[in-house]
Design a protein around this motif. Structure first.
Motif, PDB file in Angstrom:
ATOM      1  N   ALA A 261       0.831  -1.197   0.000  1.00  0.00           N
ATOM      2  CA  ALA A 261       0.000   0.000   0.000  1.00  0.00           C
ATOM      3  C   ALA A 261       0.863   1.242   0.000  1.00  0.00           C
ATOM      4  O   ALA A 261       2.010   1.206   0.442  1.00  0.00           O
ATOM      5  N   PRO A 262       0.297   2.385  -0.474  1.00  0.00           N
ATOM      6  CA  PRO A 262       1.069   3.620  -0.490  1.00  0.00           C
ATOM      7  C   PRO A 262       1.557   4.020   0.894  1.00  0.00           C
ATOM      8  O   PRO A 262       2.654   4.509   1.051  1.00  0.00           O
ATOM      9  N   ALA A 263       0.735   3.829   1.904  1.00  0.00           N
ATOM     10  CA  ALA A 263       1.149   4.142   3.269  1.00  0.00           C
ATOM     11  C   ALA A 263       1.363   2.831   4.001  1.00  0.00           C
ATOM     12  O   ALA A 263       0.506   1.963   4.006  1.00  0.00           O
ATOM     13  N   CYS A 264       2.527   2.718   4.643  1.00  0.00           N
ATOM     14  CA  CYS A 264       2.877   1.458   5.301  1.00  0.00           C
ATOM     15  C   CYS A 264       2.450   1.525   6.753  1.00  0.00           C
ATOM     16  O   CYS A 264       3.161   2.064   7.580  1.00  0.00           O
ATOM     17  N   SER A 265       1.297   0.982   7.086  1.00  0.00           N
ATOM     18  CA  SER A 265       0.795   1.024   8.453  1.00  0.00           C
ATOM     19  C   SER A 265       1.441  -0.061   9.290  1.00  0.00           C
ATOM     20  O   SER A 265       1.976  -1.034   8.779  1.00  0.00           O
ATOM     21  N   SER A 266       1.362   0.092  10.612  1.00  0.00           N
ATOM     22  CA  SER A 266       1.912  -0.937  11.498  1.00  0.00           C
ATOM     23  C   SER A 266       1.139  -2.239  11.326  1.00  0.00           C
ATOM     24  O   SER A 266       1.696  -3.325  11.443  1.00  0.00           O
ATOM     25  N   GLU A 267      -0.181  -2.142  11.013  1.00  0.00           N
ATOM     26  CA  GLU A 267      -0.966  -3.346  10.799  1.00  0.00           C
ATOM     27  C   GLU A 267      -0.478  -4.112   9.566  1.00  0.00           C
ATOM     28  O   GLU A 267      -0.413  -5.340   9.560  1.00  0.00           O
ATOM     29  N   ALA A 268      -0.114  -3.373   8.513  1.00  0.00           N
ATOM     30  CA  ALA A 268       0.380  -4.029   7.299  1.00  0.00           C
ATOM     31  C   ALA A 268       1.706  -4.716   7.558  1.00  0.00           C
ATOM     32  O   ALA A 268       1.959  -5.814   7.084  1.00  0.00           O
ATOM     33  N   GLN A 269       2.584  -4.045   8.329  1.00  0.00           N
ATOM     34  CA  GLN A 269       3.865  -4.666   8.665  1.00  0.00           C
ATOM     35  C   GLN A 269       3.640  -5.930   9.477  1.00  0.00           C
ATOM     36  O   GLN A 269       4.272  -6.962   9.248  1.00  0.00           O
ATOM     37  N   GLU A 270       2.719  -5.862  10.447  1.00  0.00           N
ATOM     38  CA  GLU A 270       2.481  -7.028  11.298  1.00  0.00           C
ATOM     39  C   GLU A 270       1.990  -8.201  10.476  1.00  0.00           C
ATOM     40  O   GLU A 270       2.407  -9.336  10.659  1.00  0.00           O
ATOM     41  N   GLU A 271       1.091  -7.921   9.527  1.00  0.00           N
ATOM     42  CA  GLU A 271       0.566  -8.990   8.683  1.00  0.00           C
ATOM     43  C   GLU A 271       1.671  -9.599   7.838  1.00  0.00           C
ATOM     44  O   GLU A 271       1.749 -10.809   7.647  1.00  0.00           O
ATOM     45  N   SER A 272       2.592  -8.757   7.327  1.00  0.00           N
ATOM     46  CA  SER A 272       3.658  -9.247   6.457  1.00  0.00           C
ATOM     47  C   SER A 272       4.724  -9.995   7.218  1.00  0.00           C
ATOM     48  O   SER A 272       5.249 -10.999   6.752  1.00  0.00           O
ATOM     49  N   LEU A 273       5.078  -9.497   8.426  1.00  0.00           N
ATOM     50  CA  LEU A 273       6.228 -10.036   9.123  1.00  0.00           C
ATOM     51  C   LEU A 273       5.893 -11.108  10.143  1.00  0.00           C
ATOM     52  O   LEU A 273       6.677 -12.027  10.353  1.00  0.00           O
ATOM     53  N   ALA A 274       4.766 -10.976  10.815  1.00  0.00           N
ATOM     54  CA  ALA A 274       4.535 -11.833  11.969  1.00  0.00           C
ATOM     55  C   ALA A 274       3.357 -12.780  11.812  1.00  0.00           C
ATOM     56  O   ALA A 274       3.072 -13.562  12.705  1.00  0.00           O
ATOM     57  N   LYS A 275       2.656 -12.746  10.696  1.00  0.00           N
ATOM     58  CA  LYS A 275       1.464 -13.573  10.564  1.00  0.00           C
ATOM     59  C   LYS A 275       1.553 -14.555   9.403  1.00  0.00           C
ATOM     60  O   LYS A 275       0.547 -14.964   8.863  1.00  0.00           O
TER      61      LYS A 275
ATOM     62  N   ARG B 144      14.631 -15.535   2.407  1.00  0.00           N
ATOM     63  CA  ARG B 144      13.502 -15.522   3.336  1.00  0.00           C
ATOM     64  C   ARG B 144      13.712 -16.523   4.474  1.00  0.00           C
ATOM     65  O   ARG B 144      13.419 -16.233   5.643  1.00  0.00           O
ATOM     66  N   LEU B 145      14.235 -17.694   4.150  1.00  0.00           N
ATOM     67  CA  LEU B 145      14.460 -18.729   5.156  1.00  0.00           C
ATOM     68  C   LEU B 145      15.631 -18.386   6.086  1.00  0.00           C
ATOM     69  O   LEU B 145      15.826 -19.065   7.091  1.00  0.00           O
ATOM     70  N   ARG B 146      16.372 -17.360   5.764  1.00  0.00           N
ATOM     71  CA  ARG B 146      17.513 -16.928   6.564  1.00  0.00           C
ATOM     72  C   ARG B 146      17.230 -15.611   7.288  1.00  0.00           C
ATOM     73  O   ARG B 146      18.152 -15.027   7.878  1.00  0.00           O
ATOM     74  N   SER B 147      15.997 -15.142   7.266  1.00  0.00           N
ATOM     75  CA  SER B 147      15.645 -13.815   7.783  1.00  0.00           C
ATOM     76  C   SER B 147      14.661 -13.922   8.944  1.00  0.00           C
ATOM     77  O   SER B 147      13.500 -14.322   8.748  1.00  0.00           O
ATOM     78  N   PRO B 148      15.084 -13.573  10.156  1.00  0.00           N
ATOM     79  CA  PRO B 148      14.219 -13.747  11.330  1.00  0.00           C
ATOM     80  C   PRO B 148      12.877 -13.043  11.246  1.00  0.00           C
ATOM     81  O   PRO B 148      11.887 -13.515  11.806  1.00  0.00           O
ATOM     82  N   MET B 149      12.800 -11.925  10.527  1.00  0.00           N
ATOM     83  CA  MET B 149      11.571 -11.127  10.546  1.00  0.00           C
ATOM     84  C   MET B 149      10.359 -11.886  10.024  1.00  0.00           C
ATOM     85  O   MET B 149       9.224 -11.554  10.373  1.00  0.00           O
ATOM     86  N   HIS B 150      10.575 -12.917   9.222  1.00  0.00           N
ATOM     87  CA  HIS B 150       9.457 -13.662   8.642  1.00  0.00           C
ATOM     88  C   HIS B 150       8.943 -14.774   9.558  1.00  0.00           C
ATOM     89  O   HIS B 150       7.909 -15.379   9.256  1.00  0.00           O
TER      90      HIS B 150
END
Length: 320
Positions: free
Chosen positions: A29-43, A238-244
């Motif tokens: 999305a044009p604006a990167c919300s904390s909710e979007a980050q959470e969905e991408s990184l932690a869910k 991706r398999l080497r990156s903790p954020m995922h």
């Protein structure tokens, strides 16, 4: 053990560019919300264990072999070999104190070339004590494992991939020692080691607690160092990156960094996106990537001896 060097201005700028690209990639999305980050990184619905199960990593480069690990002399350490999938690997382990008791223990990975081990018994400066001597001073059994391809070990370096399995094998060796309490084994590492322990912690609930100091969020942030797959292959990285894989962590995990270390653009990215209550993130004021090690180890060691790590922001104020 190869000492981790302070990045040059050019390398720091490259890391900032990588962080910017990561943010663009993660937020459609044009604006990167904390909710979007959470969905991408932690869910991510897939676990790291499942993602690794049918994946065959492709190694495209190797570094020159290192030297044999030094044999400790007049030290609390002994040089041992532990069994792994690629063959016997070297490690340093503190000796049996001979008191007939079972002690808490920690498996620790240093920064820089974390596949290799070297002198961890000589006293190091307090502003960069990568020997984590505070654990041994508190009576905690400490193990420094080397990993595949390091020193003169069998196997090839894979950079945050096969090394996860080596770490788990080292833990089983440690747990079998007669003077170690197998229910009181902790996991920890600094810098590249901090990144690796976050990945290990996403694959098992074996550890009573996990300490990661100075990790990165994504393997891309190393600018091509310490990884041996194609750095342009998103599946590999991706398999080497903790954020995922934050959602996979089941043991208590503490991710810490000095305020002037890798916090902005690395750990903060994960902290802002994290939705897993098992993981806590701490920014330590007044410290950098290296000076933060010794005072944190002392506090953590005292809590391990007391029976459980219970870090909080108040206890981490005014560290010296």
């Amino acid at each position: 053990m190869a000492q981790f060097q302070v990045p040059s201005a050019e390398v720091q700028m490259r890391h900032l560019i990588i962080v910017f690209i990561l943010l663009l990639h993660l937020c459609a999305a044009p604006a990167c919300s904390s909710e979007a980050q959470e969905e991408s990184l932690a869910k991510d619905p897939v676990t790291l264990v499942d993602a690794r199960q049918d994946f065959n990593t492709k190694i495209v480069r190797q570094e020159e072999g290192s030297v044999l690990p030094e044999v400790p002399v007049e030290s609390d350490f002994e040089l041992v070999r532990y069994k792994s999938a690629v063959g016997p690997l070297a490690a340093y382990v503190t000796k049996d104190p001979g008191d007939g008791k079972r002690h808490p223990a920690i498996v620790w990975i240093t920064g820089g070339d974390c596949n290799s081990i070297g002198d961890v018994w000589t006293q190091q400066p307090r502003n960069n004590d990568q020997s984590v001597s505070g654990f041994r001073d508190a009576g905690i059994v400490t193990m420094f494992p080397s990993l595949r391809g390091g020193n003169e070990n069998p196997g090839k370096r894979e950079g945050f991939y096969g090394e996860v399995d080596d770490f788990l094998a080292a833990t089983e060796h440690l747990a079998a020692l007669s003077y170690v309490d197998p229910k009181q084994i902790y996991l920890g590492g600094h810098s590249t080691g901090g990144t690796l322990v976050m990945l290990v912690g996403a694959t098992t609930d074996r550890f009573r607690g996990i300490i990661s100091m100075g990790s990165v969020a994504a393997a891309e942030q190393y600018g091509g160092q310490f990884v041996y797959c194609d750095p342009n292959d998103e599946s590999e990285m991706r398999l080497r990156s903790p954020m995922h894989w934050l959602h996979c962590v089941e043991s208590p995990m503490y991710v810490l960094e000095g305020a002037s270390g890798n916090w902005d653009g690395a750990i903060k990215l994960m902290a802002d996106a994290n939705g897993n209550p098992k993981i806590e993130f701490f920014r330590i004021p007044g410290h950098d990537h290296f000076s933060v090690i010794a005072p944190l180890v002392e506090i953590i060691a005292d809590e391990i001896v007391a029976g459980q790590i219970k870090l909080n922001r108040q206890s981490l104020l005014n560290l010296r």
